[in-house]
Design a protein around this motif. Structure first.
Motif, mmCIF file in Angstrom:
data_model
loop_
_atom_site.group_PDB
_atom_site.id
_atom_site.type_symbol
_atom_site.label_atom_id
_atom_site.label_comp_id
_atom_site.label_asym_id
_atom_site.label_seq_id
_atom_site.Cartn_x
_atom_site.Cartn_y
_atom_site.Cartn_z
ATOM 1 N N CYS A 83 34.309 31.136 -14.732
ATOM 2 C CA CYS A 83 34.080 32.573 -14.966
ATOM 3 C C CYS A 83 34.064 33.332 -13.633
ATOM 4 C CB CYS A 83 32.760 32.780 -15.711
ATOM 5 S SG CYS A 83 32.792 32.211 -17.422
ATOM 6 N N ALA A 84 33.400 32.755 -12.629
ATOM 7 C CA ALA A 84 33.356 33.396 -11.304
ATOM 8 C C ALA A 84 34.754 33.484 -10.701
ATOM 9 C CB ALA A 84 32.416 32.628 -10.381
ATOM 10 N N ARG A 85 35.553 32.436 -10.859
ATOM 11 C CA ARG A 85 36.923 32.447 -10.328
ATOM 12 C C ARG A 85 37.762 33.537 -10.995
ATOM 13 N NH1 ARG A 85 38.159 27.564 -7.519
ATOM 14 N NH2 ARG A 85 36.612 25.911 -7.853
ATOM 15 N N ILE A 86 37.580 33.720 -12.284
ATOM 16 C CA ILE A 86 38.345 34.760 -12.989
ATOM 17 C C ILE A 86 37.950 36.137 -12.485
ATOM 18 C CG2 ILE A 86 38.827 35.808 -15.237
ATOM 19 C CD1 ILE A 86 38.279 33.009 -16.464
ATOM 20 N N ILE A 87 36.659 36.373 -12.311
ATOM 21 C CA ILE A 87 36.203 37.666 -11.787
ATOM 22 C C ILE A 87 36.841 37.930 -10.432
ATOM 23 C CG2 ILE A 87 34.199 38.963 -10.948
ATOM 24 C CD1 ILE A 87 32.535 37.480 -13.095
ATOM 25 N N GLN A 88 36.800 36.923 -9.557
ATOM 26 C CA GLN A 88 37.364 37.085 -8.226
ATOM 27 C C GLN A 88 38.892 37.217 -8.278
ATOM 28 O OE1 GLN A 88 36.287 35.260 -3.939
ATOM 29 N NE2 GLN A 88 36.901 33.725 -5.421
ATOM 30 N N ARG A 89 39.511 36.664 -9.296
ATOM 31 C CA ARG A 89 40.963 36.760 -9.448
ATOM 32 C C ARG A 89 41.395 38.216 -9.613
ATOM 33 N NH1 ARG A 89 45.704 37.294 -10.279
ATOM 34 N NH2 ARG A 89 47.159 36.034 -11.500
ATOM 35 N N TYR A 90 40.526 39.051 -10.213
ATOM 36 C CA TYR A 90 40.942 40.408 -10.554
ATOM 37 C C TYR A 90 40.175 41.501 -9.809
ATOM 38 C CZ TYR A 90 43.465 37.958 -14.164
ATOM 39 O OH TYR A 90 44.316 37.104 -14.824
ATOM 40 N N THR A 91 39.353 41.131 -8.853
ATOM 41 C CA THR A 91 38.709 42.144 -8.018
ATOM 42 C C THR A 91 38.353 41.536 -6.675
ATOM 43 O OG1 THR A 91 36.986 43.853 -7.939
ATOM 44 C CG2 THR A 91 36.314 41.695 -8.730
ATOM 45 N N LYS A 189 47.732 38.131 -21.794
ATOM 46 C CA LYS A 189 47.698 37.174 -20.695
ATOM 47 C C LYS A 189 47.411 37.906 -19.387
ATOM 48 C CE LYS A 189 52.717 37.324 -19.974
ATOM 49 N NZ LYS A 189 53.950 36.522 -19.894
ATOM 50 N N ASP A 190 47.026 37.142 -18.377
ATOM 51 C CA ASP A 190 46.729 37.667 -17.039
ATOM 52 C C ASP A 190 45.699 38.789 -17.137
ATOM 53 O OD1 ASP A 190 48.529 35.820 -15.957
ATOM 54 O OD2 ASP A 190 50.212 37.177 -16.272
ATOM 55 N N ASP A 191 46.018 39.983 -16.610
ATOM 56 C CA ASP A 191 45.016 41.054 -16.575
ATOM 57 C C ASP A 191 45.181 42.048 -17.720
ATOM 58 O OD1 ASP A 191 47.332 42.267 -15.782
ATOM 59 O OD2 ASP A 191 46.438 43.400 -14.132
ATOM 60 N N GLU A 192 45.818 41.632 -18.801
ATOM 61 C CA GLU A 192 46.015 42.542 -19.934
ATOM 62 C C GLU A 192 44.743 42.643 -20.776
ATOM 63 O OE1 GLU A 192 50.804 41.848 -20.754
ATOM 64 O OE2 GLU A 192 49.319 40.720 -21.917
ATOM 65 N N TYR A 193 44.416 43.860 -21.157
ATOM 66 C CA TYR A 193 43.296 44.064 -22.077
ATOM 67 C C TYR A 193 43.519 45.355 -22.853
ATOM 68 C CZ TYR A 193 41.137 47.697 -19.113
ATOM 69 O OH TYR A 193 40.870 48.850 -18.404
ATOM 70 N N LEU A 238 33.795 46.021 -11.853
ATOM 71 C CA LEU A 238 33.373 45.986 -10.452
ATOM 72 C C LEU A 238 34.305 46.812 -9.576
ATOM 73 C CD1 LEU A 238 32.414 42.223 -10.122
ATOM 74 C CD2 LEU A 238 30.848 44.156 -9.827
ATOM 75 N N SER A 239 35.607 46.784 -9.862
ATOM 76 C CA SER A 239 36.561 47.561 -9.069
ATOM 77 C C SER A 239 36.252 49.047 -9.157
ATOM 78 C CB SER A 239 37.988 47.294 -9.558
ATOM 79 O OG SER A 239 38.334 45.939 -9.363
#
Length: 408
Positions: A83-91, A189-193, A238-239
């Protein structure tokens, strides 16, 4: 015994009772945000330092004390680490202080609701601004405890991002008002929401849970799971918070919604059609607003005292947390009942509707309880798809007794 479930694999987390104690070791005293740093806490089964830079790590012990951890014993691929890695992946985590609060055992993912409540207290004492939860509980007995704790947590302009459970039924705290609830969608997928606020479940976003991460020099892709969708929204939040630290919950939701993608066919992730309703459904109709509010509360409290998992919804504007939604009106009520029965997996449903409707209108209703402002002649003489109780002038306690007698 109440049980709490982790969303990623629905593993059981036993609930234990402990003395109401919280001891914090480490920096000590009340901690405040320094400069423009944002404090993020990830409550999970632990984060390995390889996953992201950590300000501090704590463990909530079985006696509900909080111990500062000097070394890490969790796997770099622990649930919390991913979960931490995913957060850091996108901010970019520059100017973000990440606090690891371990409330679950690393290997078994066992924990209890009291540890989660104590972790919330720790977040308040440390002035944590953003709380991330990729875990939750399906257990009805935990819901009232979480309502109170989350309300206190959010009082101080904090953000709580929580994932829905993977089995598709009610998950707390994700379904609570004020919480930013997230579920995954396999098409993303990826940063889609996508923004798809659901008034019934209070889930705000459907997001990708398929993320390509580099772990130990190797590339891995996370599986489809609500657990791994929520960190994407936390990263986006966070961004925006780094750009404007004064953003409040409503403004943040608008920003996230404005930047969401437009995708077809994502809004309804439940089964279609919903399974047949096999639990009692009671309609409270023809009562004044004040009487309806008081009666609904009374009936729910009595049902809860006698061990029933009851859910309620009304068309009142001042809905309490147990009103999972304001009813959309009488149109499509059978479908609404079926959907509510699926999501909340409860023993009985109470629906409070102020405008008068006859008892022959809907198939999924077991009992119609009519009040002071209904039409007695219509209620008695109309053909009914359920039993009818005329409760004009009847005290709440008698309404409850007769309701139980008629349903059983």
């Amino acid at each position: 015994m109440a049980r709490m479930r982790i969303c990623t694999a629905c593993k059981l987390i036993n609930t234990a009772r402990h003395n109401d104690v919280l001891t914090v070791f480490g920096k000590g005293g009340r901690l405040y945000m320094t400069g423009q740093n944002i404090r993020l806490a990830i409550l999970d089964n632990g984060i390995h330092p390889e996953a992201c830079p950590l300000a501090e790590s704590f463990m909530i012990n079985d006696n509900l004390s909080a111990t500062a951890l000097k070394t890490s014993t969790v796997s770099p691929l622990s649930h919390g680490s991913i979960c931490a890695r995913i957060i850091q992946r996108y901010t970019d985590l520059e100017n973000v202080e990440v606090f690891n609060i371990q409330i679950l055992e690393d290997n078994s993912w066992r924990g209890n609701i009291q540890k989660l409540l104590k972790a919330f207290e720790l977040c308040i004492s440390m002035d944590i601004r953003v709380v991330h939860l990729s875990i939750g509980t399906y257990t009805f007995e935990d819901f009232a405890k979480l309502e109170n704790a989350v309300s206190k947590l959010l009082d101080s302009d904090r953000f709580l991002i929580a994932s829905a459970g993977n089995r598709g039924t009610a998950t707390y705290p994700a379904y609570l008002p004020g919480v930013i609830g997230v579920q995954c969608h396999p098409y993303l997928k990826d940063d889609e929401y996508a923004y798809c606020h659901d008034k019934l479940t209070r889930i705000h976003f459907q997001a990708s849970s398929k993320h390509r991460l580099i772990c130990g020099g190797e590339i891995m892709e996370t599986p489809i799971s609500n657990s791994y969708a929520a960190p994407l929204i936390t990263g986006k939040l966070l961004s925006y918070l780094k750009t404007d630290a004064n953003l409040e919950n409503a403004a943040m939701l608008r920003l996230l919604a404005e930047h969401a993608g437009q995708y077809e066919g994502l809004k309804n992730s439940g089964p279609c059609p919903y399974p047949p309703v096999e639990i009692p459904v009671v309609i409270l109709n023809g009562f004044s607003c004040s009487r309806l509010s008081c009666l609904t509360r009374f009936l729910l409290e009595r049902l809860y005292q006698e061990g029933y998992h009851a859910r309620a919804a009304t068309d009142l504007t001042d809905a309490r947390p147990w009103d999972e939604t304001a009813l959309p009106g009488s149109a499509g009520l059978d479908a609404f009942i079926a959907r509510m029965a699926w999501y909340f997996a409860c023993d009985i449903i109470l629906l409070g509707i102020t405008p008068y409707i006859p008892p022959d209108t809907y198939e999924n209703v077991s009992l119609w309880i009519y009040g002071d402002e209904g039409s007695e002649s219509l209620a008695i003489n109309a053909p009914s798809n359920g039993q009818v109780l005329w409760a004009a002038g009847m005290p709440d306690s008698k309404v409850y007794k007769l309701m139980i007698d008629m349903l059983t």
